[in-house]
Write a protein that holds these residues in place. Sequence first.
Motif, mmCIF file in Angstrom:
data_model
loop_
_atom_site.group_PDB
_atom_site.id
_atom_site.type_symbol
_atom_site.label_atom_id
_atom_site.label_comp_id
_atom_site.label_asym_id
_atom_site.label_seq_id
_atom_site.Cartn_x
_atom_site.Cartn_y
_atom_site.Cartn_z
ATOM 1 N N VAL A 144 -10.296 4.232 -1.542
ATOM 2 C CA VAL A 144 -10.475 5.680 -1.529
ATOM 3 C C VAL A 144 -10.414 6.240 -2.939
ATOM 4 C CG1 VAL A 144 -9.565 7.877 -0.681
ATOM 5 C CG2 VAL A 144 -9.518 5.842 0.780
ATOM 6 N N ILE A 176 -7.723 -4.254 -4.666
ATOM 7 C CA ILE A 176 -9.100 -4.763 -4.646
ATOM 8 C C ILE A 176 -9.821 -4.377 -3.353
ATOM 9 C CG2 ILE A 176 -8.860 -6.658 -6.288
ATOM 10 C CD1 ILE A 176 -8.377 -8.514 -3.898
ATOM 11 N N GLY A 177 -9.152 -3.646 -2.498
ATOM 12 C CA GLY A 177 -9.809 -3.152 -1.277
ATOM 13 C C GLY A 177 -9.936 -4.202 -0.190
ATOM 14 N N LEU A 178 -9.110 -5.256 -0.257
ATOM 15 C CA LEU A 178 -9.184 -6.286 0.784
ATOM 16 C C LEU A 178 -7.933 -6.318 1.662
ATOM 17 C CD1 LEU A 178 -10.765 -9.281 -1.179
ATOM 18 C CD2 LEU A 178 -11.870 -7.806 0.477
ATOM 19 N N ILE A 195 -11.535 2.495 5.982
ATOM 20 C CA ILE A 195 -10.514 1.874 5.131
ATOM 21 C C ILE A 195 -10.249 0.413 5.478
ATOM 22 C CG2 ILE A 195 -9.313 3.985 4.390
ATOM 23 C CD1 ILE A 195 -7.223 3.280 6.537
ATOM 24 N N LYS A 224 2.384 1.579 -3.304
ATOM 25 C CA LYS A 224 1.382 1.882 -4.331
ATOM 26 C C LYS A 224 0.947 3.348 -4.292
ATOM 27 C CE LYS A 224 -2.152 -0.784 -3.720
ATOM 28 N NZ LYS A 224 -3.030 -1.930 -3.592
ATOM 29 N N SER A 249 -8.333 -5.168 5.265
ATOM 30 C CA SER A 249 -9.204 -6.090 6.003
ATOM 31 C C SER A 249 -8.379 -7.249 6.526
ATOM 32 C CB SER A 249 -10.318 -6.643 5.112
ATOM 33 O OG SER A 249 -11.055 -5.610 4.564
ATOM 34 N N ASN A 308 0.844 -1.206 0.000
ATOM 35 C CA ASN A 308 0.000 0.000 0.000
ATOM 36 C C ASN A 308 0.875 1.249 0.000
ATOM 37 O OD1 ASN A 308 -2.444 -1.207 -0.089
ATOM 38 N ND2 ASN A 308 -2.961 -0.919 2.067
HETATM 39 P P1 ADP Z 1 -6.362 -1.667 -1.783
HETATM 40 O O1 ADP Z 1 -6.218 -3.018 -2.326
HETATM 41 O O2 ADP Z 1 -7.259 -0.774 -2.572
HETATM 42 O O3 ADP Z 1 -5.043 -1.041 -1.469
HETATM 43 P P2 ADP Z 1 -6.671 -1.742 1.027
HETATM 44 O O4 ADP Z 1 -7.701 -2.398 1.849
HETATM 45 O O5 ADP Z 1 -5.264 -2.201 1.193
HETATM 46 O O6 ADP Z 1 -7.149 -1.874 -0.452
HETATM 47 O O7 ADP Z 1 -6.721 -0.197 1.271
HETATM 48 C C1 ADP Z 1 -7.959 0.463 1.303
HETATM 49 C C2 ADP Z 1 -7.803 1.911 0.876
HETATM 50 O O8 ADP Z 1 -7.028 2.620 1.860
HETATM 51 C C3 ADP Z 1 -7.056 2.068 -0.389
HETATM 52 O O9 ADP Z 1 -7.946 2.086 -1.481
HETATM 53 C C4 ADP Z 1 -6.353 3.402 -0.250
HETATM 54 O O10 ADP Z 1 -7.159 4.431 -0.752
HETATM 55 C C5 ADP Z 1 -6.228 3.606 1.242
HETATM 56 N N1 ADP Z 1 -4.828 3.416 1.658
HETATM 57 C C6 ADP Z 1 -4.285 2.314 2.193
HETATM 58 N N2 ADP Z 1 -2.983 2.506 2.492
HETATM 59 C C7 ADP Z 1 -2.694 3.782 2.116
HETATM 60 C C8 ADP Z 1 -1.514 4.586 2.164
HETATM 61 N N3 ADP Z 1 -0.353 4.116 2.630
HETATM 62 N N4 ADP Z 1 -1.600 5.857 1.697
HETATM 63 C C9 ADP Z 1 -2.759 6.331 1.231
HETATM 64 N N5 ADP Z 1 -3.910 5.628 1.169
HETATM 65 C C10 ADP Z 1 -3.874 4.358 1.590
#
Ligand code: ADP
Length: 501
Positions: A441, A452-454, A434, A396, A457, A393
């Motif tokens: 987001v 995939i937003g998991l 989140i 990314k 979790s 994350n």
């Molecule tokens: P994803 O597979 O979309 O990364 P996550 O469950 O890991 O799904 O994260 C959920 C959301 O939290 C993400 O879509 C992102 O917008 C936000 N997020 C997670 N980690 C970060 C980070 N380090 N910086 C900014 N936003 C983050």
Amino acid sequence: MSLTTTVLPNRSPRFERWISAGRILARSMRFRLAVGYVSLVTVVLLGAGFAFQVALKNSIEREARALLTERWGAVRGYLHLSEGRPLWVYETGDSVQVDSVNRLRRRLLIADANGNLLEISEHFPSPDLETRSALRSAAVLREPAFEFRETTQGRGFMIRRGPFPHGDTLLVLALAQPLQGINQQTRIVLKWYFWSLPVLIGLLGWVAWQMAGRALLPLRQLATAAEVVSSETLSLRISPRGARDEVDVLTVRFNEMLDRLERSFDRVKRFTIDASHELRTPLTAVRGQLEVALITAKTADEFRTAMETAMEDVERLSKIVRSLLLLSQAESGQVVLQTSLVDVSRLVRECAAHFELPASAKGLDLSIEVPENCTAEVDPVQFERLLMNLLSNAFKYTRPGDSIRVSVRRFESDIVLTVADTGPGISKEHLPFIFDRFYRVREDGGDADKGIGLGLSFVQWIAQAHGGRVQVQSEEGCGATFTVTLPAGDSSNHLRVLPID
Ligand code: ADP
């Protein structure tokens, strides 16, 4: 030998219905409250009635005693002896004295020490009880005594009887005071009181029944509300009466329970919708790519390219399905942690090493801050999954020039893993969600869209399954810091199963 047959009474269905209705009523709280209240009040009223009766009787007797003592002294002033016979000495022209002597002589008995009657009034109660021996024994008493006497007609008298020394002569004197007159009034009052009690108690019973009904009304409303609650009516709430009593507390708790139920139903609903949406998108893409290839592709290379693109989506699909499967297994408590004493520092360094090259290629500054040999009781596979999710994350969502810092600190009984970045951060309105499944987001394309937003979790479930927690600190434009606190545990292996929330 004779046989006796017992015939059981054949109860009619109507009678049975009455019996069961009676049983239901007797079990009801309203009935028990009303009966309890009425019984208590009945006991109090009866007790008060009897106490009043006793107190009144005592007061009447006390008054009679005082009167008799006073008259006893008055007799001494008027009574003289002439040749052993009683002689009343008073001014015959003084009406007060005449009245006084007449009153004294109205219920009076005088005898000598041998029990011979010297004077007895016509109205003296039960003169037959004043036998010679009774009078003789009264003469030897140390002091006059009081006694209660009832005539055959049921009239009550207080009698003062005892030795009455007069000069050298010892006489026996008895004075009587009727109690009947005052008793009569008391009896009338008490009779009325006890006769009106059933009516009073009946009235109180009705009031108690109404009050109990009112007090239990919110409970009945709760019961009715609980009856109609279903997945469709979970938004239903009962307003507390504002009395701040136990029923209000129950109502508030009931509403809170409905809140929780509604939230978890919503989560399940959202999860189902999100899951179908997530699966449909790549499926539609694959189908589209294959259809286009079938219509437009001519050469083997063109087919290959189409299939490769389709494969990417198929890969994404199977990743979603795998993750969902794992999450649902975790949810039903089927995933068992295999914990052992792990060198967390080494694990963190190994995971971070995977990101070193891509990070420098993207222009990111990746730094690791771990102590030598920091061990903890964790499941290495799940811990690695947690760390990889947080690192990917951070990788990314950061932009070239940003930095990522991974650190591990050991406290007395916990280890704290922190993954902090200087990326775009997460705004306040998104922060509470989140960790929800499929919650993302950014939907504005780019690499970030590939999630995939998991991931989070999983992070949350893994932290909780280890008996720990995950927290996030972030502001839009100021980066994000994820802190995972896990108990360091002891050296013995243990298994822990925790359903995902
Ligand atoms: P994803 O597979 O979309 O990364 P996550 O469950 O890991 O799904 O994260 C959920 C959301 O939290 C993400 O879509 C992102 O917008 C936000 N997020 C997670 N980690 C970060 C980070 N380090 N910086 C900014 N936003 C983050």
